[in-house]
Design a protein around this motif. Structure first.
Motif, short mmCIF file in Angstrom:
data_model
loop_
_atom_site.label_atom_id
_atom_site.label_comp_id
_atom_site.label_asym_id
_atom_site.label_seq_id
_atom_site.Cartn_x
_atom_site.Cartn_y
_atom_site.Cartn_z
N TYR A 61 19.54 94.31 46.72
CA TYR A 61 18.48 94.96 47.50
C TYR A 61 17.10 94.42 47.10
O TYR A 61 16.28 94.08 47.95
CB TYR A 61 18.55 96.48 47.33
CG TYR A 61 17.43 97.20 48.02
CD1 TYR A 61 17.45 97.38 49.39
CD2 TYR A 61 16.34 97.67 47.29
CE1 TYR A 61 16.41 98.03 50.04
CE2 TYR A 61 15.30 98.32 47.93
CZ TYR A 61 15.33 98.49 49.30
OH TYR A 61 14.31 99.13 49.93
N ILE A 62 16.86 94.34 45.79
CA ILE A 62 15.57 93.82 45.29
C ILE A 62 15.38 92.37 45.74
O ILE A 62 14.29 91.98 46.17
CB ILE A 62 15.48 93.96 43.76
CG1 ILE A 62 15.45 95.42 43.35
CG2 ILE A 62 14.27 93.22 43.22
CD1 ILE A 62 15.60 95.65 41.86
N SER A 63 16.44 91.60 45.68
CA SER A 63 16.38 90.20 46.10
C SER A 63 16.02 90.08 47.58
O SER A 63 15.18 89.25 47.97
CB SER A 63 17.74 89.55 45.84
OG SER A 63 17.82 88.30 46.46
N ASN A 64 16.61 90.92 48.41
CA ASN A 64 16.28 90.90 49.84
C ASN A 64 14.83 91.30 50.08
O ASN A 64 14.15 90.72 50.94
CB ASN A 64 17.23 91.82 50.62
CG ASN A 64 18.62 91.24 50.72
OD1 ASN A 64 18.81 90.03 50.60
ND2 ASN A 64 19.61 92.10 50.95
N CYS A 65 14.34 92.27 49.35
CA CYS A 65 12.94 92.69 49.50
C CYS A 65 11.99 91.57 49.10
O CYS A 65 10.97 91.33 49.77
CB CYS A 65 12.66 93.94 48.66
SG CYS A 65 13.46 95.42 49.31
N ILE A 66 12.31 90.89 48.01
CA ILE A 66 11.48 89.75 47.58
C ILE A 66 11.44 88.69 48.67
O ILE A 66 10.38 88.15 49.00
CB ILE A 66 12.00 89.17 46.25
CG1 ILE A 66 11.74 90.14 45.10
CG2 ILE A 66 11.33 87.83 45.96
CD1 ILE A 66 12.39 89.72 43.79
N GLN A 67 12.58 88.40 49.27
CA GLN A 67 12.63 87.39 50.34
C GLN A 67 11.82 87.83 51.55
O GLN A 67 11.11 87.02 52.17
CB GLN A 67 14.08 87.13 50.75
CG GLN A 67 14.87 86.38 49.70
CD GLN A 67 16.30 86.16 50.14
OE1 GLN A 67 16.58 86.09 51.32
NE2 GLN A 67 17.20 86.05 49.18
N LEU A 68 11.93 89.11 51.92
CA LEU A 68 11.19 89.61 53.08
C LEU A 68 9.68 89.54 52.88
O LEU A 68 8.92 89.33 53.82
CB LEU A 68 11.61 91.04 53.40
CG LEU A 68 12.99 91.20 54.04
CD1 LEU A 68 13.38 92.67 54.11
CD2 LEU A 68 13.00 90.56 55.41
N VAL A 69 9.23 89.72 51.66
CA VAL A 69 7.79 89.66 51.38
C VAL A 69 7.33 88.22 51.15
O VAL A 69 6.27 87.80 51.63
CB VAL A 69 7.45 90.53 50.15
CG1 VAL A 69 6.02 90.33 49.70
CG2 VAL A 69 7.71 92.00 50.46
#
Length: 136
Positions: A45-53
């Motif tokens: 989840y954290i990895s996906n958030c980093i990618q989205l930002v």
């Protein structure tokens, strides 16, 4: 002012994400599930958030950085055009000088040759010898 702040943040993020230290941090981050498999869903989840930002920030940062490159390229192009104009002007001058030298050389070749030449006080005097041996 807000636009400049946003662009500054985007550029800083672009530089940060483009560093080798960021690669090391993400490498270590990707190895955490090996040590703590129960955190895998949270880390995903954290990895996906980093990618989205990060993705939009990187795009904005790249666009801001390319503006500077485009401006520099336009200035370099203008400078090169000015240099080209100077070179063309100098080439035209050289062609004129060459044409004048060619004309002078042609005229010099068309003059009759002197049989004898005397130098007196740095003045050239044409001395023609008559058939009886007396100089005129």
């Amino acid at each position: 002012m807000l636009n400049r702040a946003n662009e500054s943040i985007a550029v800083r993020m672009t530089v940060l994400f483009g560093s080798i230290w960021c690669v090391y941090v993400f490498l270590l981050f990707s190895l955490i599930p090996l040590l703590a498999p129960q955190w895998q869903n949270t880390l995903l989840y954290i990895s996906n958030c980093i990618q989205l930002v990060a993705l939009p920030a990187l795009m904005v940062g790249s666009a801001v950085l390319s503006r500077g490159t485009d401006k520099r390229a336009a200035e370099d192009h203008q400078t090169l055009l000015e240099i080209l104009a100077d070179v063309r002007e100098e080439l035209a001058d050289l062609k004129g000088i060459t044409a004048a030298l060619t004309q002078s050389a042609s005229e010099a070749l068309q003059r009759p040759e002197l049989e004898n030449l005397s130098i007196s006080n740095q003045i050239f005097v044409d001395v023609e010898v008559q058939s009886d041996g007396i100089a005129e």
